[in-house]
Scaffold this active site. Structure first.
Site, PDB file in Angstrom:
ATOM      1  N   ASP A 163     -36.328 -41.794  75.907  1.00  0.00           N
ATOM      2  CA  ASP A 163     -35.380 -41.241  75.259  1.00  0.00           C
ATOM      3  C   ASP A 163     -34.889 -39.994  76.150  1.00  0.00           C
ATOM      4  OD1 ASP A 163     -33.555 -39.572  73.855  1.00  0.00           O
ATOM      5  OD2 ASP A 163     -34.482 -39.758  71.825  1.00  0.00           O
ATOM      6  N   LYS A 167     -25.169 -37.133  75.243  1.00  0.00           N
ATOM      7  CA  LYS A 167     -25.049 -35.810  76.055  1.00  0.00           C
ATOM      8  C   LYS A 167     -24.338 -35.824  77.375  1.00  0.00           C
ATOM      9  CE  LYS A 167     -28.636 -33.696  73.199  1.00  0.00           C
ATOM     10  NZ  LYS A 167     -27.950 -32.809  72.114  1.00  0.00           N
ATOM     11  N   TYR A 206     -37.500 -35.622  68.931  1.00  0.00           N
ATOM     12  CA  TYR A 206     -36.375 -36.111  67.921  1.00  0.00           C
ATOM     13  C   TYR A 206     -35.780 -37.304  68.703  1.00  0.00           C
ATOM     14  CZ  TYR A 206     -32.050 -35.379  65.317  1.00  0.00           C
ATOM     15  OH  TYR A 206     -31.060 -35.509  64.537  1.00  0.00           O
TER      16      TYR A 206
HETATM   17  N1  HOZ Z   1     -29.328 -32.858  68.508  1.00  0.00           N
HETATM   18  C1  HOZ Z   1     -28.882 -31.550  68.966  1.00  0.00           C
HETATM   19  C2  HOZ Z   1     -30.006 -30.720  69.194  1.00  0.00           C
HETATM   20  N2  HOZ Z   1     -31.299 -31.245  69.589  1.00  0.00           N
HETATM   21  C3  HOZ Z   1     -28.212 -30.967  67.743  1.00  0.00           C
HETATM   22  C4  HOZ Z   1     -26.791 -31.356  67.798  1.00  0.00           C
HETATM   23  C5  HOZ Z   1     -25.971 -30.449  67.140  1.00  0.00           C
HETATM   24  O1  HOZ Z   1     -26.162 -29.913  66.166  1.00  0.00           O
HETATM   25  O2  HOZ Z   1     -24.608 -30.337  67.640  1.00  0.00           O
END
Ligand code: HOZ
Length: 432
Positions: free
Chosen positions: A242, A270, A147
């Protein structure tokens, strides 16, 4: 075990659904695949969260990764408060953004120059544009189950919430946008070699999570990252790691330092923002110099590099560099994972546990998870029962089988042992 009262959360979630689609600002947070309603969170401290009913929860979500130091780390809070006292955003260069850029460059092997943006999605979107602009090619290779945010051209066989909700390729993405995206099987070096042989000269970049966190945690097979590197070099395509999830997480220098494979470009998010909205993309100076205003590839942002976010990220990275919590994270996470593994074995449940550093997933799957196809065979109903049971015991886990759990430097041995004790009870209870 009595279920804790969640009256206030439930009432608030009814209200939230009136004004926010699904009541959530990101679909991964909805409890659709595990049942029940999301808890409404009031505050966090260290490894704990409290919901608005004042239930304490041991947190293994960590805001989906950023909180490697736990919530409200004193040095991070102090830095943010100091920045706040000076103003929230200027739309002009500040010293903080250069300091954070220098910290990132010193830490991440592939990065000679870096541009700050506001999210991981923005980072990958911009990196793809840069790869295309720099190489003059259009095609992008990604891997099923990885992802890279909700970028149109990357929402193809995507992991995370897209996988959880069963829409790995979203409606609304024009066919033309996805036409140049080729999705291959993760860990299949031979498949990548065959594709590169055929169309390598048209491929701008190969993008992947060097350790996948978005179909649950999936480690790269021996030689896979090296094969990606060699095939990209041979064809003049750019290799993009990534590291939104793995950057500063699996090691201070990210997965590329752990596995010793250096991509051409890296995307971050993050932890680089320490809990504030920050993304970043960086790479060799020769590539990064193609970005506007030095070069022709356009990318911009009103709030990019804003001082609150920069201060938060910078303080987080400094604590990580100076205090090196990685050995402790390694020890605490392996103690937790060993305990979960034994508890699931004793309960007679088909399972595997995958861990890289302080990210892990307990899969309800008898076979090691190496790719999207294997991950899709997980027993998600069993996971849902496990999630509900753990929540009743005050353990806050990601609400999907296809997400990573995160341990922070604030988790204590006591937190870990009470999590294992809860899991033992829950796993025994959900066994046939
Ligand atoms: N991209 C996040 C999980 N892989 C989700 C972020 C969220 O929903 O806060």
């Amino acid at each position: 075990m009595t279920t804790p009262s969640r009256d206030k959360s439930q009432a608030h979630f009814v209200r939230a659904q009136q004004s926010i689609p699904g009541g959530v600002n990101s679909p991964a947070r909805a409890f659709g695949s595990v049942g029940g309603d999301p808890l409404i969170i009031d505050r966090g401290e260290g490894a704990s969260l409290w919901d608005i009913d004042d239930n304490r929860l041991i947190d293994y979500v960590g805001s989906w990764g950023p909180h490697i130091l736990g919530h409200r780390h004193p040095e991070v809070i102090e830095a943010v408060e100091a920045a706040l006292a000076k103003g929230t955003s200027f739309g002009a260069p500040t010293a903080l953004e250069t300091e954070l850029a220098e910290e990132v460059i010193a830490a991440v092997p592939s990065v000679e120059k870096v541009r700050m943006v506001n999210s991981g999605t923005e980072a990958t979107m911009s990196a793809i544009r840069l790869a295309r602009g720099h190489t003059g090619r259009d095609k992008v290779i990604k891997f099923a189950g990885c992802y890279h945010g909700h970028v149109d051209s990357l929402l193809v066989e995507a992991g995370s919430g897209a996988l959880t909700l069963g829409v790995p390729s979203s409606p609304g993405v024009p066919a033309g946008c996805a036409a140049d995206t080729i999705a291959l099987a993760y860990n299949d070096a031979a498949g990548l070699a065959a594709t590169m042989e055929e169309i390598g000269s048209e491929v701008a970049c190969v993008i992947l999570e060097p350790v996948v966190g978005n179909m649950g945690v999936v480690a790269p097979a021996d030689g896979f990252l090296e094969a990606c590197r060699e095939l990209c070099t041979a064809q003049g395509s750019l290799l993009i790691f990534d590291e939104v999830m793995t950057g500063f997480r699996v090691a201070y220098g990210g997965a590329q330092s752990l596995f010793g494979v250096t991509p051409d470009m890296t995307t971050l998010g993050k932890i680089v923002g320490g809990g504030m909205p920050v993304g970043a993309y960086g790479g060799r100076a020769e590539i990064m110099n193609s970005i506007s205003p030095d070069g022709p590839v356009y990318q911009a942002g009103t709030l990019s590099g804003n001082p609150l976010a920069m201060a938060c990220g910078l303080a987080t990275l400094k604590v990580l560099r100076e205090q090196d919590p990685y050995p402790q994270l390694e020890e605490m996470t392996s103690r937790l994972v060993d305990g979960l593994d034994t508890a699931a074995t004793d309960a007679g449940l088909d399972h595997v546990v995958a861990r890289v550093g302080s990210m892990f997933t307990l899969f309800f799957n008898p076979e090691p998870v190496t790719s999207y196809d294997v991950s899709a065979r997980n027993d998600t109903e069993r996971f849902a029962a496990y999630h509900r049971g753990m929540l009743d015991h005050g353990i806050y886990l990601p609400c999907s089988q296809f997400e990573a759990n995160f341990v922070s430097a604030a988790h204590t041995g006591q937190d870990v042992d009470s999590t294992i004790a809860a899991a033992r009870e829950v796993l025994t209870g959900i066994a046939d």
